[in-house]
Design an enzyme around this catalytic site. Structure first.
Site, PDB file in Angstrom:
ATOM      1  N   ASN A   1       0.865  -1.187   0.000  1.00  0.00           N
ATOM      2  CA  ASN A   1       0.000   0.000   0.000  1.00  0.00           C
ATOM      3  C   ASN A   1       0.898   1.233   0.000  1.00  0.00           C
ATOM      4  O   ASN A   1       1.455   1.600   1.032  1.00  0.00           O
ATOM      5  CB  ASN A   1      -0.900  -0.031   1.253  1.00  0.00           C
ATOM      6  CG  ASN A   1      -1.762   1.217   1.372  1.00  0.00           C
ATOM      7  OD1 ASN A   1      -1.837   2.021   0.445  1.00  0.00           O
ATOM      8  ND2 ASN A   1      -2.409   1.376   2.522  1.00  0.00           N
ATOM      9  N   TRP A   2       1.024   1.843  -1.183  1.00  0.00           N
ATOM     10  CA  TRP A   2       1.961   2.966  -1.315  1.00  0.00           C
ATOM     11  C   TRP A   2       1.347   4.295  -0.896  1.00  0.00           C
ATOM     12  O   TRP A   2       2.015   5.337  -0.979  1.00  0.00           O
ATOM     13  CB  TRP A   2       2.506   3.013  -2.751  1.00  0.00           C
ATOM     14  CG  TRP A   2       3.468   1.897  -3.038  1.00  0.00           C
ATOM     15  CD1 TRP A   2       4.256   1.262  -2.113  1.00  0.00           C
ATOM     16  CD2 TRP A   2       3.765   1.288  -4.298  1.00  0.00           C
ATOM     17  NE1 TRP A   2       5.016   0.295  -2.735  1.00  0.00           N
ATOM     18  CE2 TRP A   2       4.746   0.297  -4.074  1.00  0.00           C
ATOM     19  CE3 TRP A   2       3.305   1.492  -5.598  1.00  0.00           C
ATOM     20  CZ2 TRP A   2       5.259  -0.491  -5.105  1.00  0.00           C
ATOM     21  CZ3 TRP A   2       3.824   0.704  -6.618  1.00  0.00           C
ATOM     22  CH2 TRP A   2       4.795  -0.274  -6.372  1.00  0.00           C
ATOM     23  N   LYS A   3       0.081   4.282  -0.502  1.00  0.00           N
ATOM     24  CA  LYS A   3      -0.558   5.497   0.010  1.00  0.00           C
ATOM     25  C   LYS A   3      -0.288   6.684  -0.929  1.00  0.00           C
ATOM     26  O   LYS A   3      -0.223   6.511  -2.134  1.00  0.00           O
ATOM     27  CB  LYS A   3      -0.109   5.760   1.453  1.00  0.00           C
ATOM     28  CG  LYS A   3      -0.265   4.496   2.323  1.00  0.00           C
ATOM     29  CD  LYS A   3      -0.151   4.730   3.794  1.00  0.00           C
ATOM     30  CE  LYS A   3      -0.342   3.408   4.540  1.00  0.00           C
ATOM     31  NZ  LYS A   3      -0.374   3.529   5.982  1.00  0.00           N
TER      32      LYS A   3
ATOM     33  N   HIS B   1      -9.845   1.170   4.618  1.00  0.00           N
ATOM     34  CA  HIS B   1      -8.583   1.418   5.328  1.00  0.00           C
ATOM     35  C   HIS B   1      -8.825   2.454   6.429  1.00  0.00           C
ATOM     36  O   HIS B   1      -9.606   3.395   6.249  1.00  0.00           O
ATOM     37  CB  HIS B   1      -7.522   1.914   4.343  1.00  0.00           C
ATOM     38  CG  HIS B   1      -6.155   1.938   4.948  1.00  0.00           C
ATOM     39  ND1 HIS B   1      -5.747   2.953   5.780  1.00  0.00           N
ATOM     40  CD2 HIS B   1      -5.134   1.060   4.882  1.00  0.00           C
ATOM     41  CE1 HIS B   1      -4.508   2.684   6.196  1.00  0.00           C
ATOM     42  NE2 HIS B   1      -4.116   1.540   5.660  1.00  0.00           N
TER      43      HIS B   1
ATOM     44  N   GLU C   1      -7.213   4.913   7.359  1.00  0.00           N
ATOM     45  CA  GLU C   1      -6.976   6.310   6.963  1.00  0.00           C
ATOM     46  C   GLU C   1      -8.159   6.865   6.177  1.00  0.00           C
ATOM     47  O   GLU C   1      -8.428   8.071   6.221  1.00  0.00           O
ATOM     48  CB  GLU C   1      -5.656   6.403   6.176  1.00  0.00           C
ATOM     49  CG  GLU C   1      -4.459   6.248   7.117  1.00  0.00           C
ATOM     50  CD  GLU C   1      -3.211   5.662   6.481  1.00  0.00           C
ATOM     51  OE1 GLU C   1      -3.099   5.643   5.248  1.00  0.00           O
ATOM     52  OE2 GLU C   1      -2.333   5.212   7.255  1.00  0.00           O
TER      53      GLU C   1
ATOM     54  N   GLU D   1      -5.988  -4.907  10.636  1.00  0.00           N
ATOM     55  CA  GLU D   1      -5.012  -3.844  10.839  1.00  0.00           C
ATOM     56  C   GLU D   1      -5.363  -3.063  12.097  1.00  0.00           C
ATOM     57  O   GLU D   1      -6.178  -2.128  12.044  1.00  0.00           O
ATOM     58  CB  GLU D   1      -5.032  -2.873   9.648  1.00  0.00           C
ATOM     59  CG  GLU D   1      -4.631  -3.487   8.328  1.00  0.00           C
ATOM     60  CD  GLU D   1      -3.982  -2.446   7.417  1.00  0.00           C
ATOM     61  OE1 GLU D   1      -2.825  -2.654   7.028  1.00  0.00           O
ATOM     62  OE2 GLU D   1      -4.608  -1.418   7.137  1.00  0.00           O
TER      63      GLU D   1
ATOM     64  N   GLY E   1       1.912   2.383  10.923  1.00  0.00           N
ATOM     65  CA  GLY E   1       2.878   3.469  10.810  1.00  0.00           C
ATOM     66  C   GLY E   1       3.528   3.882  12.122  1.00  0.00           C
ATOM     67  O   GLY E   1       4.159   4.938  12.200  1.00  0.00           O
TER      68      GLY E   1
ATOM     69  N   SER F   1       2.908  -1.959  10.613  1.00  0.00           N
ATOM     70  CA  SER F   1       4.338  -1.973  10.931  1.00  0.00           C
ATOM     71  C   SER F   1       5.033  -3.300  10.633  1.00  0.00           C
ATOM     72  O   SER F   1       5.960  -3.691  11.350  1.00  0.00           O
ATOM     73  CB  SER F   1       4.569  -1.544  12.395  1.00  0.00           C
ATOM     74  OG  SER F   1       4.134  -0.209  12.581  1.00  0.00           O
TER      75      SER F   1
ATOM     76  N   GLY G   1       2.610  -0.976   4.483  1.00  0.00           N
ATOM     77  CA  GLY G   1       2.677   0.436   4.126  1.00  0.00           C
ATOM     78  C   GLY G   1       4.119   0.890   4.014  1.00  0.00           C
ATOM     79  O   GLY G   1       4.780   0.685   2.993  1.00  0.00           O
ATOM     80  N   GLY G   2       4.643   1.486   5.073  1.00  0.00           N
ATOM     81  CA  GLY G   2       5.976   2.099   5.071  1.00  0.00           C
ATOM     82  C   GLY G   2       7.063   1.213   4.477  1.00  0.00           C
ATOM     83  O   GLY G   2       7.845   1.655   3.622  1.00  0.00           O
TER      84      GLY G   2
HETATM   85  P1  PGA Z   1       2.386   0.414   7.828  1.00  0.00           P
HETATM   86  O1  PGA Z   1       0.961   0.621   7.114  1.00  0.00           O
HETATM   87  O2  PGA Z   1       2.969  -0.866   7.260  1.00  0.00           O
HETATM   88  O3  PGA Z   1       3.179   1.628   7.449  1.00  0.00           O
HETATM   89  O4  PGA Z   1       2.134   0.317   9.284  1.00  0.00           O
HETATM   90  C1  PGA Z   1       0.094  -0.452   6.904  1.00  0.00           C
HETATM   91  C2  PGA Z   1      -1.164   0.029   6.252  1.00  0.00           C
HETATM   92  O5  PGA Z   1      -1.538   1.192   6.443  1.00  0.00           O
HETATM   93  O6  PGA Z   1      -1.830  -0.718   5.524  1.00  0.00           O
END
Ligand code: PGA
Length: 231
Positions: free
Chosen positions: A10-12, A88, A90, A154, A160, A194, A215-216
């Site tokens: 997930n490159w956001k 998600h 976010e 999640e 994050g 994470s 994500g990150g």
């Molecule tokens: P993260 O994000 O790996 O940076 O914690 C995961 C996600 O938002 O799907």
């Protein structure tokens, strides 16, 4: 039953990681592990053109209409993208997406032939109050479930932050989620929050963790390679 592992990047709201579209990109799917990428809308075409299995980070349930700035599931499906992330945290937080909206998005994704990845997870406060299972049950049971849906557990407090739950606690939650599903043995439940090259293997050692939504660490090709290799 052996479920194929899925690692979803997930490159956001970030640009494509270096080398993501090269012939030897670590983001290419593999015979024994599904690797899917979720770039921003601006880069969907590019990753798909270069042969990466591509999905969208969100989509609107209505097929078309006066919704400035939005893109519909139908439009995503028309371009032959593979999958879409729904709910998600976010999106829930910054776009006020509710369980009811997310249920409609999942239905629209299924109707148009996209594979929905439905995200569910408790916040830190809910976790501290011992409400995690109740919250996750509510988020999952508000969606009309179909065997094609993939669930991403999640915990919001792990996204994050560098904080992760104990893999055995995630395993327990995944077993609980499995008990809510219509085709429990067949459906994939992946973990997100994470995940990195060091901790990935400890999650994948659990029999009910079928992969990760990353994500990150998915923005760093070497880190991402370690995660895919752990899977
Ligand atoms: P993260 O994000 O790996 O940076 O914690 C995961 C996600 O938002 O799907």
């Amino acid at each position: 039953m052996q479920r194929k592992r899925l690692i979803a990047a997930n490159w956001k709201m970030h640009i494509l990681p270096a080398g993501s579209c090269t012939p030897d990109s670590v983001y290419r799917t593999r015979a024994n592990v599904d690797v899917w990428v979720f770039p921003s809308y601006m880069d969907l075409h590019s990753t798909q053109y270069h042969g990466l299995v591509t999905g969208a980070q969100c989509g609107r349930a209505e097929d078309d209409g006066a919704f400035t700035g939005d893109i519909s599931m139908q439009m995503i499906a028309d371009q032959r993208y593979h999958a879409v992330i729904c709910g998600h945290s976010e999106r829930r937080r910054y776009h006020n997406e509710t369980d009811e909206m997310i249920a409609r998005q999942v239905a629209a994704a299924l109707r148009t032939g996209l594979i929905p990845i439905l995200c569910a997870g408790e916040t830190a406060d809910q976790h501290d109050r011992g409400e995690a299972e109740d919250i996750v049950r509510k988020q999952i049971s508000s969606v009309r479930m179909d065997p094609a849906v993939i669930i991403a557990y999640e915990p919001v407090w792990a996204i994050g932050t560098g904080k992760t739950p104990n893999p055995s606690d995630v395993e327990k939650m995944h077993l609980f989620i499995r008990s809510l599903l219509p085709a429990p043995e067949k459906m994939r439940i992946i973990y997100g929050g994470s995940v990195n090259g060091k901790n990935a293997a400890s999650f994948f050692a659990q029999p009910n963790i079928d992969g990760a939504l990353v994500g990150g660490s998915s923005l760093k090709p070497d880190e991402f390679r370690s995660i895919v290799e752990a899977a």
